[in-house]
Scaffold this active site. Structure first.
Site, PDB file in Angstrom:
ATOM      1  N   TYR A   1      42.617  -4.091 -17.879  1.00  0.00           N
ATOM      2  CA  TYR A   1      43.625  -4.020 -16.825  1.00  0.00           C
ATOM      3  C   TYR A   1      44.910  -4.640 -17.342  1.00  0.00           C
ATOM      4  O   TYR A   1      44.962  -5.156 -18.462  1.00  0.00           O
ATOM      5  CB  TYR A   1      43.153  -4.711 -15.530  1.00  0.00           C
ATOM      6  CG  TYR A   1      42.728  -6.157 -15.682  1.00  0.00           C
ATOM      7  CD1 TYR A   1      43.665  -7.192 -15.688  1.00  0.00           C
ATOM      8  CD2 TYR A   1      41.377  -6.490 -15.799  1.00  0.00           C
ATOM      9  CE1 TYR A   1      43.274  -8.507 -15.815  1.00  0.00           C
ATOM     10  CE2 TYR A   1      40.986  -7.813 -15.924  1.00  0.00           C
ATOM     11  CZ  TYR A   1      41.934  -8.821 -15.932  1.00  0.00           C
ATOM     12  OH  TYR A   1      41.549 -10.122 -16.064  1.00  0.00           O
TER      13      TYR A   1
ATOM     14  N   LYS B   1      53.540  27.158 -28.455  1.00  0.00           N
ATOM     15  CA  LYS B   1      54.201  27.918 -27.397  1.00  0.00           C
ATOM     16  C   LYS B   1      53.298  29.052 -26.920  1.00  0.00           C
ATOM     17  O   LYS B   1      53.237  29.359 -25.721  1.00  0.00           O
ATOM     18  CB  LYS B   1      55.535  28.472 -27.893  1.00  0.00           C
ATOM     19  CG  LYS B   1      56.275  29.299 -26.845  1.00  0.00           C
ATOM     20  CD  LYS B   1      57.669  29.690 -27.299  1.00  0.00           C
ATOM     21  CE  LYS B   1      58.390  30.476 -26.215  1.00  0.00           C
ATOM     22  NZ  LYS B   1      59.785  30.791 -26.572  1.00  0.00           N
TER      23      LYS B   1
ATOM     24  N   GLY C   1      43.494 -24.028 -21.535  1.00  0.00           N
ATOM     25  CA  GLY C   1      43.529 -22.600 -21.217  1.00  0.00           C
ATOM     26  C   GLY C   1      44.704 -21.870 -21.825  1.00  0.00           C
ATOM     27  O   GLY C   1      44.972 -20.717 -21.473  1.00  0.00           O
TER      28      GLY C   1
ATOM     29  N   THR D   1      46.808  23.144 -50.561  1.00  0.00           N
ATOM     30  CA  THR D   1      45.670  23.374 -49.674  1.00  0.00           C
ATOM     31  C   THR D   1      44.848  24.552 -50.162  1.00  0.00           C
ATOM     32  O   THR D   1      43.607  24.501 -50.197  1.00  0.00           O
ATOM     33  CB  THR D   1      46.141  23.629 -48.230  1.00  0.00           C
ATOM     34  OG1 THR D   1      46.967  22.550 -47.804  1.00  0.00           O
ATOM     35  CG2 THR D   1      44.954  23.752 -47.289  1.00  0.00           C
TER      36      THR D   1
ATOM     37  N   LYS E   1      58.161  29.372 -47.724  1.00  0.00           N
ATOM     38  CA  LYS E   1      56.904  30.093 -47.953  1.00  0.00           C
ATOM     39  C   LYS E   1      56.349  30.681 -46.655  1.00  0.00           C
ATOM     40  O   LYS E   1      55.831  31.791 -46.640  1.00  0.00           O
ATOM     41  CB  LYS E   1      55.863  29.201 -48.624  1.00  0.00           C
ATOM     42  CG  LYS E   1      55.613  27.866 -47.963  1.00  0.00           C
ATOM     43  CD  LYS E   1      54.854  26.937 -48.897  1.00  0.00           C
ATOM     44  CE  LYS E   1      54.700  25.541 -48.295  1.00  0.00           C
ATOM     45  NZ  LYS E   1      54.523  24.513 -49.317  1.00  0.00           N
ATOM     46  N   THR E   2      56.443  29.967 -45.553  1.00  0.00           N
ATOM     47  CA  THR E   2      55.859  30.464 -44.290  1.00  0.00           C
ATOM     48  C   THR E   2      56.918  30.952 -43.306  1.00  0.00           C
ATOM     49  O   THR E   2      56.568  31.484 -42.247  1.00  0.00           O
ATOM     50  CB  THR E   2      55.036  29.353 -43.611  1.00  0.00           C
ATOM     51  OG1 THR E   2      55.888  28.241 -43.325  1.00  0.00           O
ATOM     52  CG2 THR E   2      53.887  28.902 -44.496  1.00  0.00           C
TER      53      THR E   2
ATOM     54  N   HIS F   1      51.647 -18.656 -20.260  1.00  0.00           N
ATOM     55  CA  HIS F   1      52.478 -17.687 -19.555  1.00  0.00           C
ATOM     56  C   HIS F   1      53.792 -17.415 -20.295  1.00  0.00           C
ATOM     57  O   HIS F   1      54.870 -17.366 -19.701  1.00  0.00           O
ATOM     58  CB  HIS F   1      52.750 -18.144 -18.132  1.00  0.00           C
ATOM     59  CG  HIS F   1      51.505 -18.422 -17.348  1.00  0.00           C
ATOM     60  ND1 HIS F   1      50.501 -17.504 -17.210  1.00  0.00           N
ATOM     61  CD2 HIS F   1      51.081 -19.535 -16.696  1.00  0.00           C
ATOM     62  CE1 HIS F   1      49.516 -18.024 -16.490  1.00  0.00           C
ATOM     63  NE2 HIS F   1      49.833 -19.252 -16.179  1.00  0.00           N
TER      64      HIS F   1
END
Length: 539
Positions: A214, A137, A304, A37, A66-67, A275
């Site tokens: 819905y 946090k 249908g 980065t 590293k962090t 159905h």
């Protein structure tokens, strides 16, 4: 000590990060960054403070460490409203970090490309989750961004005076949703590596695919979520070619049609569903023939309904489909002419599902949510016990015993339990009907002939009603059909209905204490009956 405005930026997904950091700099922030980065930002002309300048310690162990350092985490976790916290930062010469922009090592992408175990483990992020959880946090003081979609909102609010508390709470929520999904993917992967099917605790993760108008009914809100690894041949993998968005009921019903379609492999097949239950099923030498057989099974119920088709939809098939109202057509492909015909109807939905016949992965689960819990089971992948087709030409073993009360009890093994063996045509019809009944809601009865259903009875509270319903739907077509029952006959009444309707053969699991009554009645009327040992309840 005057605290400087600082942002820590370390991302795997670098989309938009350069512009975001330019915006941060314009708002007075110094940028702390790591590894790839930092290189990307420096290449774009952005001044970067390397993480080692903050920690006073070099990145080590190939970047694994590293962090993870007090100079980072104290700057994240110090509560600005707490004088003691701020005093300690000053004594330790640690600057606060006000913005964290981190997304994690690409564990999901690593799994998707089929990496080996070692590579997957190496792509488990350690420092990233720790930083974003720490920042979340301390949400009241730190804005933490894990999703590039939030870059613009943060920059807009910074330009207006600062990130609002409401936005910080939203970003906090996204952090824990992000890490929960991340950890879930890892734990489920490791369980799979160990062959653990049902762990003591389980977490499933899904991504929102669609908000719906819905749910099952207009008064119910609903959303469709998809699995993070979308398998082949499922609705989540569908490409919609035409029509409005799928509804809750569309998706549920379409899934039922797809489940059954997969039973037929590469044989041209069409499943009509209503159905979530099949109402007409056909196979043939072509998709057109299969469709006509499915439609003619029950023209009333197909209207249908939903069609699942395992081959290309051609012009002739499209012409037939267009003669009635169909909600959804699912197929692996359509000819251009077929699309032109089907798209004449604005209310039809056309879905393309590549490899629509793909079988489920062995690790897939069937799940049903109940209030306060979750039912999880393996899918019903078995068709007949041992997948033994010799059952149709082998007489079942018969054992006679005496109960404590002195009554005789007859028990049958798997195979032909009647005097008459089924014909080749009856076997073909029985296996066809057995595939269909497996995907029909219990109590279920399916009657049919080779390559087509003639009547289906489903969802009844007793088996005789299901049998009567199927026979009634079939009408004159019942004569010469075979019957499949998803579970055993508790009484001989279903066989009595077969006799009256002219049904010639029956396939069922067997296992009732009154099996002999059904067998005797079948023998008396020349009906062949086969016990296959496996039931197929579907609720």
């Amino acid at each position: 000590m005057e605290m400087k405005k600082r942002a820590l930026v370390s991302v795997s997904d670098k989309a938009g990060v350069v512009d975001f950091c330019k915006g941060l700099v314009q708002n007075g922030f110094e940028i702390i960054s790591t590894g790839g980065t930092a290189k990307a930002l420096q290449a774009a002309g952005i001044n970067v403070i390397g993480i080692s300048e903050i920690t006073g310690f070099p990145e080590c162990l190939d970047g694994r460490v590293k962090t993870l350092h007090p100079n980072v985490h104290a700057g994240l976790l110090a509560m600005r409203s707490n004088p003691e916290h701020m005093k300690q930062l000053e004594e330790l010469n640690i600057n606060t970090i006000d913005i964290v922009c981190v997304n994690l090592y690409p564990f999901k992408a690593t799994l998707e490309k089929g990496a080996d175990f070692a590579e997957c483990i190496e792509n488990i992020d350690i420092g990233g989750p720790t930083m974003i959880r720490a920042a979340a946090k301390n949400y009241q003081d730190v804005a933490v961004i894990v999703d590039p979609a939030d870059y613009s909102k943060v920059l807009e609010e910074l330009a207006a005076g600062g990130v609002t508390l409401e936005t910080k709470k939203y970003l906090q929520y996204k952090v824990f949703a992000h890490t929960a999904q991340y950890d879930s993917l890892i734990s489920n992967y490791l369980a799979g590596q160990l062959g653990i099917t049902f762990p003591d605790t389980v977490t499933f993760t899904y991504d929102k695919a669609q908000e719906m108008r819905y749910g099952e009914n207009p008064q119910q809100n609903a959303v469709f979520y998809k699995e993070p690894f979308v398998p082949e041949g499922c609705l989540s993998a569908a490409k919609q070619l035409w029509g409005k968005e799928l509804s809750y009921n569309n998706i549920n019903d379409a899934n039922g049609a797809l489940e059954l379609l997969k039973e037929f492999g590469d044989t041209p097949a069409v499943v009509a569903c209503k159905h979530a239950n099949p109402c007409g099923v056909g196979t043939g030498s072509s998709i057109h023939e299969a469709y006509m057989r499915a439609y003619e099974s029950d023209p009333v119920s197909v209207f249908g309904g939903i069609l699942a088709i395992n081959g290309e939809v051609d012009e002739a098939t499209a012409d037939e489909i267009n003669k009635i109202f169909i909600e959804i057509v699912m197929a692996p492909s359509y000819t251009q002419k077929a699309l032109e015909i089907l798209e004449q109807k604005k209310n039809i939905r056309l879905l393309q599902i590549d490899n629509i016949s793909a079988r489920r992965k062995a690790t897939a689960f069937d799940m049903k949510k109940v209030y306060g819990g979750l039912l999880v089971q393996q899918y019903d992948e078995c068709l007949i016990k041992g997948e033994d087709m010799s059952l149709f030409e082998t007489k079942a073993e018969v054992a006679v015993s005496t109960t404590p009360s002195g009554k005789q009890k007859t028990t049958y093994g798997c195979g032909v339990v009647t005097d008459r063996l089924p014909t080749k045509e009856e076997v073909e019809a029985m296996m066809f009907a057995w595939r269909v009944v497996k995907h029909t809601k219990s109590n279920a009865i399916v009657i049919g002939k080779p390559g087509r259903t003639t009547g289906i009875g489903m969802g009844q509270t007793n088996r005789i009603w299901a049998a009567q319903q199927a026979i009634s739907h079939a009408g004159d077509e019942a004569k010469g059909s075979v019957m499949a029952s998803d579970a055993f006959f508790p009484f001989p009444d279903c066989v009595e209905e077969c006799v009256k309707a002219g049904i010639t053969a029956i396939i069922q699991p067997g296992g009732s204490i009154r099996d002999k009554e059904s067998v005797d009645l079948a023998n008396a009327n020349g009906i062949a009956m086969v016990f296959v040992g496996e039931r197929h309840f579907k609720h």
